[in-house]
Enzyme design. Structure first.
Site, PDB file in Angstrom:
ATOM      1  N   PRO A   2     -19.850 -30.484  -5.753  1.00 43.01           N
ATOM      2  CA  PRO A   2     -19.636 -30.141  -4.344  1.00 43.01           C
ATOM      3  C   PRO A   2     -20.522 -28.959  -3.934  1.00 43.01           C
ATOM      4  O   PRO A   2     -20.790 -28.074  -4.730  1.00 43.01           O
ATOM      5  CB  PRO A   2     -18.159 -29.755  -4.295  1.00 43.01           C
ATOM      6  CG  PRO A   2     -17.809 -29.355  -5.681  1.00 43.01           C
ATOM      7  CD  PRO A   2     -18.710 -30.130  -6.589  1.00 43.01           C
ATOM      8  N   LYS A  53     -18.589 -21.561  -5.699  1.00 43.10           N
ATOM      9  CA  LYS A  53     -17.528 -22.406  -6.238  1.00 43.10           C
ATOM     10  C   LYS A  53     -16.289 -21.608  -6.635  1.00 43.10           C
ATOM     11  O   LYS A  53     -15.340 -22.165  -7.188  1.00 43.10           O
ATOM     12  CB  LYS A  53     -18.060 -23.216  -7.420  1.00 43.10           C
ATOM     13  CG  LYS A  53     -19.133 -24.203  -6.979  1.00 43.10           C
ATOM     14  CD  LYS A  53     -19.561 -25.124  -8.107  1.00 43.10           C
ATOM     15  CE  LYS A  53     -20.517 -26.177  -7.609  1.00 43.10           C
ATOM     16  NZ  LYS A  53     -21.908 -25.705  -7.500  1.00 43.10           N
ATOM     17  N   ARG A 262     -33.677 -31.835 -10.598  1.00 43.66           N
ATOM     18  CA  ARG A 262     -32.834 -32.505  -9.603  1.00 43.66           C
ATOM     19  C   ARG A 262     -33.739 -33.244  -8.622  1.00 43.66           C
ATOM     20  O   ARG A 262     -34.839 -32.804  -8.314  1.00 43.66           O
ATOM     21  CB  ARG A 262     -31.985 -31.483  -8.824  1.00 43.66           C
ATOM     22  CG  ARG A 262     -31.192 -30.475  -9.675  1.00 43.66           C
ATOM     23  CD  ARG A 262     -29.899 -31.027 -10.247  1.00 43.66           C
ATOM     24  NE  ARG A 262     -28.970 -31.536  -9.253  1.00 43.66           N
ATOM     25  CZ  ARG A 262     -28.083 -30.799  -8.596  1.00 43.66           C
ATOM     26  NH1 ARG A 262     -28.015 -29.496  -8.778  1.00 43.66           N
ATOM     27  NH2 ARG A 262     -27.251 -31.365  -7.743  1.00 43.66           N
TER      28      ARG A 262
END
Ligand SMILES: [Zn+2]
Length: 279
Positions: A2, A53, A262
């Site tokens: 997330p 986070k 990524r």
């Protein structure tokens, strides 16, 4: 994983049942934390703050619970004491008169005096949260131009939680595209105007994605696509996940490549490299 907007929306659901409520009962699954039950019980929950986070639950008794879900922690909100059937370990439970907020499986939980919370090693390492309402684009611009980040490729800076907490992979592609910046560039090679535009875009896109539940397109443009029957998944982004499809601005085919292990998506026309600009 997330990203900031998704983390904040998850926190909103917990905050909706806890904020300005009395913690009638607090439970900890980890033995060393049980001593904090007493100072927390009966106090009001002031706010749930997200820092990347990490989640900070602030109490008016002057304490803050720090929790980080890592990869396996999960929050559940239920009616008071209606605990779900699960094999997961209950690590934290905050019960109000009507609801229970339950954190399962997470092991990175600690309790701090609120005034000392900034000393937490994780919070010391990360930058300001992208959705912090007090974060200005000028501060973002200053961070871009600072020694720590100005000499690094933006594709690396825009995944680094030390730059801004809450950034992640889709935000990286979308912010750099909307700002018209090639990800291989470094902040020190940008003009003052480009740095300002990138800083403002960083905040705008993050806030829009939060408000529109993961959509980075301007709302009207997104609604138009939806009205044409395009699905949420295909309408939400400018470039992310749109390899070989036409750029929404110039029709050039979107490219997918890899940066910092990524995937990253770019438009060669909208995000020219320095050499293609001829300087
Ligand atoms: Zn384009």
């Amino acid at each position: 994983m997330p990203e900031g907007p998704e983390i904040r929306r998850a926190a909103d659901k917990i905050e909706a049942v806890l904020k300005d409520r009395v913690a009638e009962k607090v439970e900890f699954g980890l033995q060393p934390l049980k001593k904090y039950v007493k100072p927390l019980k009966g106090s009001n929950i002031l706010a749930l703050e997200t820092r990347g986070k990490a989640l900070l639950t602030h109490f008016d008794s002057g304490f803050t619970i720090y929790s980080h879900n890592q990869l396996y922690g999960v929050w559940r909100v239920v009616k008071r004491d209606k605990l779900p059937k699960t094999n997961r370990q209950l690590r934290l439970a905050i019960h109000t008169d009507n609801h229970s907020a339950l954190l399962y499986s997470a092991s990175d939980i600690s309790v701090w005096k609120t005034q000392n919370i900034e000393e937490h090693p994780f919070l010391q390492r990360i930058g300001p949260d992208i959705l912090n309402p007090d974060l200005s684009w000028r501060t973002v611009a200053e961070r871009l131009q600072s020694k720590a980040f100005s000499g690094r490729a933006l594709n690396s800076v825009y995944l680094d939680q030390a730059f801004l907490a809450g950034l992640g992979n889709y935000l990286r592609s979308e912010i750099l595209f909307i700002a018209g910046i090639n990800p291989a560039q470094k902040a020190r090679d940008l003009s003052k105007g480009q740095v300002g535009k990138l800083a403002r875009t960083t905040l705008e896109v993050s806030q829009r994605s939060y408000a529109l539940e993961g959509v980075t397109l301007p709302e009207r443009q997104y609604r138009t696509l939806k009205n044409q029957g395009v699905t949420y998944g295909k309408a939400r982004f400018f470039v992310f996940g749109r390899a070989r499809q036409p750029c929404r601005v110039c029709k050039t085919k979107i490219q997918r490549s890899t940066a910092n292990s990524r995937r990253i998506y770019t438009c060669a026309t909208c995000q020219p490299t320095e050499s293609s600009l001829g300087n």
